[in-house]
Design an enzyme around this catalytic site. Structure first.
Site, mmCIF file in Angstrom:
data_model
loop_
_atom_site.group_PDB
_atom_site.id
_atom_site.type_symbol
_atom_site.label_atom_id
_atom_site.label_comp_id
_atom_site.label_asym_id
_atom_site.label_seq_id
_atom_site.Cartn_x
_atom_site.Cartn_y
_atom_site.Cartn_z
ATOM 1 N N LYS A 224 -19.891 5.786 12.548
ATOM 2 C CA LYS A 224 -19.505 4.454 12.083
ATOM 3 C C LYS A 224 -20.762 3.595 11.957
ATOM 4 C CE LYS A 224 -17.151 0.266 13.735
ATOM 5 N NZ LYS A 224 -16.385 -0.337 14.860
ATOM 6 N N ASP B 106 -20.362 -6.853 12.386
ATOM 7 C CA ASP B 106 -18.909 -6.963 12.358
ATOM 8 C C ASP B 106 -18.473 -8.339 12.831
ATOM 9 O OD1 ASP B 106 -16.200 -6.553 12.306
ATOM 10 O OD2 ASP B 106 -16.146 -5.404 14.174
ATOM 11 N N LYS C 150 -13.643 -12.608 14.975
ATOM 12 C CA LYS C 150 -13.890 -12.441 16.398
ATOM 13 C C LYS C 150 -14.213 -13.787 17.057
ATOM 14 C CE LYS C 150 -15.845 -7.772 16.163
ATOM 15 N NZ LYS C 150 -14.963 -7.102 17.126
ATOM 16 N N ASP D 200 -22.573 -2.527 16.229
ATOM 17 C CA ASP D 200 -21.389 -1.819 15.748
ATOM 18 C C ASP D 200 -21.743 -0.638 14.844
ATOM 19 O OD1 ASP D 200 -18.660 -1.706 16.131
ATOM 20 O OD2 ASP D 200 -18.173 -2.845 14.336
ATOM 21 N N ASP E 149 -10.125 -6.597 11.919
ATOM 22 C CA ASP E 149 -11.143 -6.251 12.909
ATOM 23 C C ASP E 149 -11.016 -4.800 13.352
ATOM 24 O OD1 ASP E 149 -13.334 -6.703 14.523
ATOM 25 O OD2 ASP E 149 -12.140 -7.447 16.214
ATOM 26 N N GLU F 48 -11.714 -2.315 11.518
ATOM 27 C CA GLU F 48 -12.320 -1.855 10.264
ATOM 28 C C GLU F 48 -13.047 -0.527 10.402
ATOM 29 O OE1 GLU F 48 -15.670 -2.528 12.438
ATOM 30 O OE2 GLU F 48 -13.925 -3.820 12.362
ATOM 31 N N ARG G 101 -12.257 2.292 11.766
ATOM 32 C CA ARG G 101 -11.419 3.454 11.439
ATOM 33 C C ARG G 101 -11.161 3.549 9.936
ATOM 34 N NH1 ARG G 101 -6.924 1.219 15.376
ATOM 35 N NH2 ARG G 101 -8.851 0.439 16.271
#
Length: 503
Positions: free
Chosen positions: A269, A274, A281, A292, A351, A353, A355
């Site tokens: 990933k 993010d 967030k 991230d 959030d 995202e 996956r």
């Protein structure tokens, strides 16, 4: 840093520093006793006076010890001898590294590698020491301009001692492996520590290209958004839609054996920043969302290890790189997107995202007909609730692969813990409007995220590492950790050994 291995008595070493251990209650280790005899009891007198009691984490630097050929002697506390396990040994090596880092010695000869560690041989001790020192001496100061903030590092070379000359060859191999793994960790840390305005999806792609240029057995390919659109990667592209930074799918291939040999594939990933998107967030600690992309960084770090060690196997690294930003074009809660697999996904939370990016990368991995696929991602805060900051969460569709990774993590001191991936959890991902929802609610959030990814990994052996709690440290010592590069490197080393043995 240079590493070498030698066999010889500590009192005869003409070096800037000799490092020996002291056990709890002021008991000298074997190498320390040899030094003590050569200097007429000077060391034993010091410890009797209370200058050093052997507690774990303690160190004492001595200069110009009479009767010895070395300039300095570093005493390192080992704790109780009967408790000298892997953790205690690593702590001793870290203590040594910290003391040498702040000393003026340009070289050192380390006798800690001769200390008995429960169930671990000299190969493990040397490899662990080299990796630990390499990672410990890492500094991220490339963005600082004040020269006063950049401490000079005097230490250039460490020599590890082995008990006999018969162990020199194995010791040298261990030092090479440990240093390579440490450098792979440091590459991952460099990428993770870079802020989001420096480490963009484009930058990650450029770093992959330069890595391929550095290693003749490696090649890199970058897919831009137009190419991903053609492939139908609607899930990954939905993540990047709210950003001015274009997404990249990065494919890094290491060829260590015949082209027709199925590769091991690592998927990372790479969300370089993010915000949470429309599901924004909280502001507190949002700066840490530069981490991230730690899964992507670990893919690059591990591929570098494979190339440096010239492992006799094929490895493919796939990175789904994007930014998740709020914008008029950003994906919204309630949107339905179509993934590369053809499955439709209802986005209930923007959030979640990672996956979405990973599911298209996992589908793309099918074209390589892999022996196994391992993905790694800072995927869920629920992993931190379940496991804290010590252990990776691990799930998979193959008991054999999961056990391989668990064993590699134990050996490398980079442990994972298996979580259940049962059909009962799949119920939480039901959607009234699409094939699957991208979240399954608060209960078992780490597991339902794994279940989501598992739907896109059904055509090969697959495992998922949730590294949300392990990829970086917060607070005053904020820093990327370089994990799980040690676990993945150990796993590939073990696969390479089996490949060489024809298994």
């Amino acid at each position: 840093m240079e590493y070498s291995v030698k066999s010889g008595s500590p009192e005869k070493q003409r070096t800037a520093c000799v490092v020996v251990g002291v056990y709890d209650k002021r008991r000298l280790s074997g190498a320390a006793l040899q030094l003590d005899q050569a200097c007429d009891g000077y060391l034993s007198q010091l410890v009797r006076r209370g200058d050093m009691d052997g507690r774990s984490g303690q160190s004492l630097m001595l200069h110009r010890v009479p009767g010895l050929a070395c300039d300095r002697v570093l005493l390192v506390g080992l704790g109780r001898e009967r408790d000298c396990d892997e953790r205690a040994y690593r702590r001793a090596v870290e203590t040594m590294g910290e003391a040498l880092r702040d000393a003026g010695a340009g070289e050192a000869t380390c006798y800690l590698t001769e200390i008995a560690v429960k169930a671990r041989d000299v190969f493990w001790r040397i490899r662990t020491a080299a990796r630990t020192v390499e990672a410990l001496l890492y500094r991220f100061d490339r963005l600082k301009t004040e020269t006063a903030s950049r401490r000079k590092l005097y230490l250039r070379r460490i020599t590890f001692s082995v008990p006999s000359r018969r162990e020199l060859a194995d010791g040298e191999k261990a030092a090479v492996e440990g240093a390579a793994i440490g450098r792979g960790m440091n590459l991952a840390r460099d990428l993770g520590n870079l802020p989001g305005n420096h480490c963009t999806p484009r930058y990650l792609g450029e770093r992959a290209l330069s890595l391929a240029d550095e290693h003749p057995r490696m090649e890199a390919e970058l897919l831009d958004e137009a190419a991903m659109e053609e492939l139908g990667m609607g899930a990954l592209l939905a993540v990047s839609r709210g950003s001015r930074e274009e997404a990249r799918l990065i494919v890094l291939r290491y060829r260590g054996t015949d082209d027709d040999t199925a590769p091991y594939t690592l998927v990372g990933k790479g969300i370089t920043f993010d915000t949470g998107g429309i599901s924004l967030k909280p502001a507190a600690a949002m700066d840490e969302m530069k981490y991230d992309m730690a899964g992507a960084a670990s893919v690059l770090g591990t591929l570098q290890v494979a190339a440096e060690l010239e492992l006799p196997l094929n490895v493919v690294g796939i990175v789904a790189a994007a930014e998740n930003m709020p914008d008029g074009r950003a994906m919204r809660p309630g949107d339905v997107v179509t993934s590369m697999s053809g499955r439709t996904i209802e986005i209930l939370n923007t959030d979640a995202e990672g996956r979405l990016a990973l599911c298209d990368a996992l589908t793309y991995a099918e074209r390589f007909r892999p022996r196994a696929v391992v993905d790694m991602a800072t995927l869920t805060g629920a992993a931190i609730v379940a496991l804290g900051h010590h252990t990776h969460g691990l799930m998979g569709n193959s008991n054999g692969l999961v056990n391989e990774l668990l064993g590699a993590g134990r050996h490398a001191g980079d442990r994972a813990w298996e979580l259940p991936l049962w059909d009962e959890y799949e119920e939480q991902l039901k959607s009234n409007f699409a094939d699957v929802a991208n979240i399954g609610g608060q209960p078992a959030g780490t597991i339902t995220a794994g279940c989501f990814l598992g739907r896109f990994a059904g055509k090969y052996r697959w495992a998922h590492l949730d590294i949300a709690g392990t990829a970086w440290r917060s607070g005053d010592n904020k820093d990327a950790t370089g994990r799980p590069v040690p676990l993945l490197s150990q796993w590939l080393l073990e696969r390479a050994a089996r490949h060489a043995a024809g298994r």
